[in-house]
Design an enzyme around this catalytic site. Structure first.
Site, PDB file in Angstrom:
ATOM      1  N   ASP A 204      -1.862  10.787  -2.040  1.00 13.93           N
ATOM      2  CA  ASP A 204      -2.211   9.755  -3.025  1.00 13.93           C
ATOM      3  C   ASP A 204      -2.532  10.345  -4.376  1.00 13.93           C
ATOM      4  OD1 ASP A 204      -2.830   8.521  -0.263  1.00 13.93           O
ATOM      5  OD2 ASP A 204      -2.618   6.859  -1.670  1.00 13.93           O
TER       6      ASP A 204
ATOM      7  N   ASN B 289      -5.194  12.622   0.635  1.00 13.89           N
ATOM      8  CA  ASN B 289      -4.373  11.708   1.436  1.00 13.89           C
ATOM      9  C   ASN B 289      -5.291  10.964   2.410  1.00 13.89           C
ATOM     10  OD1 ASN B 289      -1.645  10.771   2.030  1.00 13.89           O
ATOM     11  ND2 ASN B 289      -1.895  11.747   4.016  1.00 13.89           N
ATOM     12  N   LYS B 290      -4.703  10.120   3.216  1.00 11.40           N
ATOM     13  CA  LYS B 290      -5.442   9.279   4.158  1.00 11.40           C
ATOM     14  C   LYS B 290      -6.461  10.083   4.961  1.00 11.40           C
ATOM     15  CE  LYS B 290      -5.192   5.825   4.412  1.00 11.40           C
ATOM     16  NZ  LYS B 290      -6.126   4.952   3.663  1.00 11.40           N
TER      17      LYS B 290
ATOM     18  N   GLN C 209      -2.204   2.663  10.111  1.00 12.94           N
ATOM     19  CA  GLN C 209      -0.907   2.644   9.415  1.00 12.94           C
ATOM     20  C   GLN C 209       0.155   3.429  10.170  1.00 12.94           C
ATOM     21  OE1 GLN C 209      -3.861   3.257   7.938  1.00 12.94           O
ATOM     22  NE2 GLN C 209      -3.880   2.699   5.773  1.00 12.94           N
TER      23      GLN C 209
ATOM     24  N   ARG D  85      -7.358  -0.433  -6.648  1.00 16.15           N
ATOM     25  CA  ARG D  85      -7.584   0.647  -5.675  1.00 16.15           C
ATOM     26  C   ARG D  85      -7.796   1.942  -6.451  1.00 16.15           C
ATOM     27  NH1 ARG D  85      -4.191   1.181  -0.345  1.00 16.15           N
ATOM     28  NH2 ARG D  85      -6.087   2.321   0.226  1.00 16.15           N
TER      29      ARG D  85
ATOM     30  N   ARG E 105       0.869  -1.195   0.000  1.00 15.89           N
ATOM     31  CA  ARG E 105       0.000   0.000   0.000  1.00 15.89           C
ATOM     32  C   ARG E 105       0.890   1.223   0.000  1.00 15.89           C
ATOM     33  NH1 ARG E 105       2.352   1.966   3.831  1.00 15.89           N
ATOM     34  NH2 ARG E 105       0.756   3.558   3.948  1.00 15.89           N
ATOM     35  N   GLY E 106       0.261   2.414  -0.031  1.00 22.75           N
ATOM     36  CA  GLY E 106       1.037   3.649  -0.210  1.00 22.75           C
ATOM     37  C   GLY E 106       1.133   3.920  -1.709  1.00 22.75           C
ATOM     38  N   ALA E 107       0.851   5.165  -2.095  1.00 20.75           N
ATOM     39  CA  ALA E 107       0.681   5.471  -3.524  1.00 20.75           C
ATOM     40  C   ALA E 107       1.871   5.039  -4.399  1.00 20.75           C
ATOM     41  CB  ALA E 107       0.381   6.953  -3.686  1.00 20.75           C
TER      42      ALA E 107
HETATM   43  O1  MRU Z   1      -4.480   3.360   2.301  1.00 21.39           O
HETATM   44  P1  MRU Z   1      -2.996   3.509   2.217  1.00 21.39           P
HETATM   45  O2  MRU Z   1      -2.261   2.918   3.378  1.00 21.39           O
HETATM   46  O3  MRU Z   1      -2.454   3.036   0.876  1.00 21.39           O
HETATM   47  O4  MRU Z   1      -2.792   5.083   2.279  1.00 21.39           O
HETATM   48  C1  MRU Z   1      -1.494   5.625   2.177  1.00 21.39           C
HETATM   49  C2  MRU Z   1      -1.442   7.079   2.344  1.00 21.39           C
HETATM   50  O5  MRU Z   1      -2.431   7.742   2.544  1.00 21.39           O
HETATM   51  C3  MRU Z   1      -0.108   7.720   2.178  1.00 21.39           C
HETATM   52  O6  MRU Z   1      -0.008   8.864   2.968  1.00 21.39           O
HETATM   53  C4  MRU Z   1       0.054   8.104   0.709  1.00 21.39           C
HETATM   54  O7  MRU Z   1      -0.098   6.979  -0.115  1.00 21.39           O
HETATM   55  C5  MRU Z   1       1.360   8.724   0.433  1.00 21.39           C
HETATM   56  S1  MRU Z   1       2.598   7.487   0.422  1.00 21.39           S
HETATM   57  C6  MRU Z   1       4.107   8.005   0.183  1.00 21.39           C
END
Ligand code: MRU
Length: 368
Positions: free
Chosen positions: A244, A254-255, A203, A90, A53-55
């Site tokens: 993201d 973002n999250k 996370q 996603r 996970r993470g963009a």
């Molecule tokens: O749902 P996730 O864990 O994939 O969400 C991740 C985030 O929101 C991060 O802050 C974002 O992807 C930036 S990652 C460098």
């Protein structure tokens, strides 16, 4: 970054030259397990279930997903199927679309016999490029951190606050939001990080705390609702998050919960920085609140929590009453006016179309 002395990336190609391996992030911080991804479907499941996970890491995993598809069947039909299946894994992180578009543009004109090799090579390049981009975000963010004066002069440390995980686990290595923090720590700046636990999937508590701890960066996990209070009492010198998807107008998705942190930072005059690599910019969108698709995830992420029992097993427990409904939007949008600056691999800019175009002038004529 290192895990107990061994250097790791989050995703890599196994020695057999076909299997892709990735750290399983659903088991951290309690178990460190490496998963084998042998098919495009394995890659899709890994993205959808958040093993990765993470963009930026989602983009890298999708690029390898295309390579796995080409290893099985390099036909035009499989190319089209892999693109569609992976694209639906996603919806919010635009790096996914960027990586799939990139692979498809490369592979479609090639004869099928050449596609497997080209797809693996491009996936490896995307990973290497991500590492270098994140290293530069770290250097550029370090410049901002060096200029900060601690608000709490007695503590003698710089206090950052971050939300979710935008560290090396969210990328291939280094991270986006955490890269400047690692650079500052390695440069000898006394930096401490308030880590939002980041409900519902935690996370921050599970991943950010784990990776900061492995690197020796002082940190404290806080409930998501504590940030505003800490800011009112001069305990936060800057907020830094990842993203993201960032619109060409500088809105940052973002999250879920990032927006509330930005509001509190704005109210308290605390700088709010966002670290991002160029594949996270969506040049086709200006208004993020209106146009970014927000992933709705299962209410089970709210109703149940997994952790380690005192005897060391992993256990999942229910925390909501039977019958209560739950809603789980996974991301929110922070309008550009609340973002102090964007930190990219090319430098630091205002969160605005003019700011982004000053760093990426080649996008000037691309239509929104
Ligand atoms: O749902 P996730 O864990 O994939 O969400 C991740 C985030 O929101 C991060 O802050 C974002 O992807 C930036 S990652 C460098």
């Amino acid at each position: 970054m290192k895990v107990d002395g061994t250097p790791y990336r989050t995703i890599w190609l196994a020695a057999d030259g076909t299997t892709v391996q990735a750290i399983d992030q659903t088991l951290l911080p309690h178990r460190f397990v490496v998963r084998d991804l042998r098919t495009m479907e394995d890659a899709e499941v890994a993205i959808r279930t958040m093993i990765v996970r993470g963009a930026p890491l989602i983009g890298a995993a999708a690029a390898y997903g295309m390579a796995l598809a080409m290893a099985t069947d390099p036909s035009d039909a499989m190319l089209a199927r892999a693109y569609t299946v992976l694209m639906e894994s996603r919806p919010t992180a635009v790096n996914l679309r960027w990586a799939l578009d990139d692979q498809r543009a490369l592979l479609a004109p090639l004869p099928p016999a050449q596609r497997r090799r080209a797809a693996y090579r491009r996936a490896a390049e995307i990973c290497d490029e991500d590492v270098e981009i994140c290293r530069r975000i770290g250097e550029n963010g370090l410049g901002l951190i060096r200029k900060l004066k601690p608000r709490d002069t007695k503590s003698g440390r710089i206090n950052a606050l971050t939300h979710c995980n935008a560290g090396w686990l969210a990328t291939v290595d280094w991270g986006t939001a955490l890269a400047p923090i690692y650079h500052a720590h390695d440069a000898g700046i006394p930096i401490h990080v308030w880590v939002d636990e980041t409900r519902p999937r935690n996370q921050g508590a599970s991943l950010t705390a784990w990776e900061l701890g492995k690197h020796g960066v002082p940190h404290t996990v806080i409930a998501d609702n504590a940030g505003g209070h800490l800011m009112q009492h001069d305990q936060v010198d800057f907020v830094i998050t990842g993203t993201d998807r960032t619109t060409r107008g500088g809105d940052v998705c973002n999250k879920i919960g990032t927006y509330l942190k930005a509001l509190a930072a704005h109210d308290n005059g605390v700088p709010f920085y966002v670290g991002l690599p160029y594949p996270t910019i969506d040049w086709t969108i200006v208004d993020g609140v209106r146009d970014i698709p927000i992933e709705e995830r299962s209410a089970r992420e709210l109703s149940h929590m997994t952790g380690r029992t005192e005897t060391g097993e992993l256990a999942t427990v229910q925390i909501l009453p039977e019958g209560s409904a739950g809603a789980n939007p996974a991301f929110d949008v922070t309008p550009a006016r609340l973002v102090t600056a964007l930190i990219t691999e090319r430098g630091v800019c205002d969160a605005s179309e003019a700011g982004l175009l000053s760093l990426y002038p080649e996008q000037q004529n691309r239509a929104a």
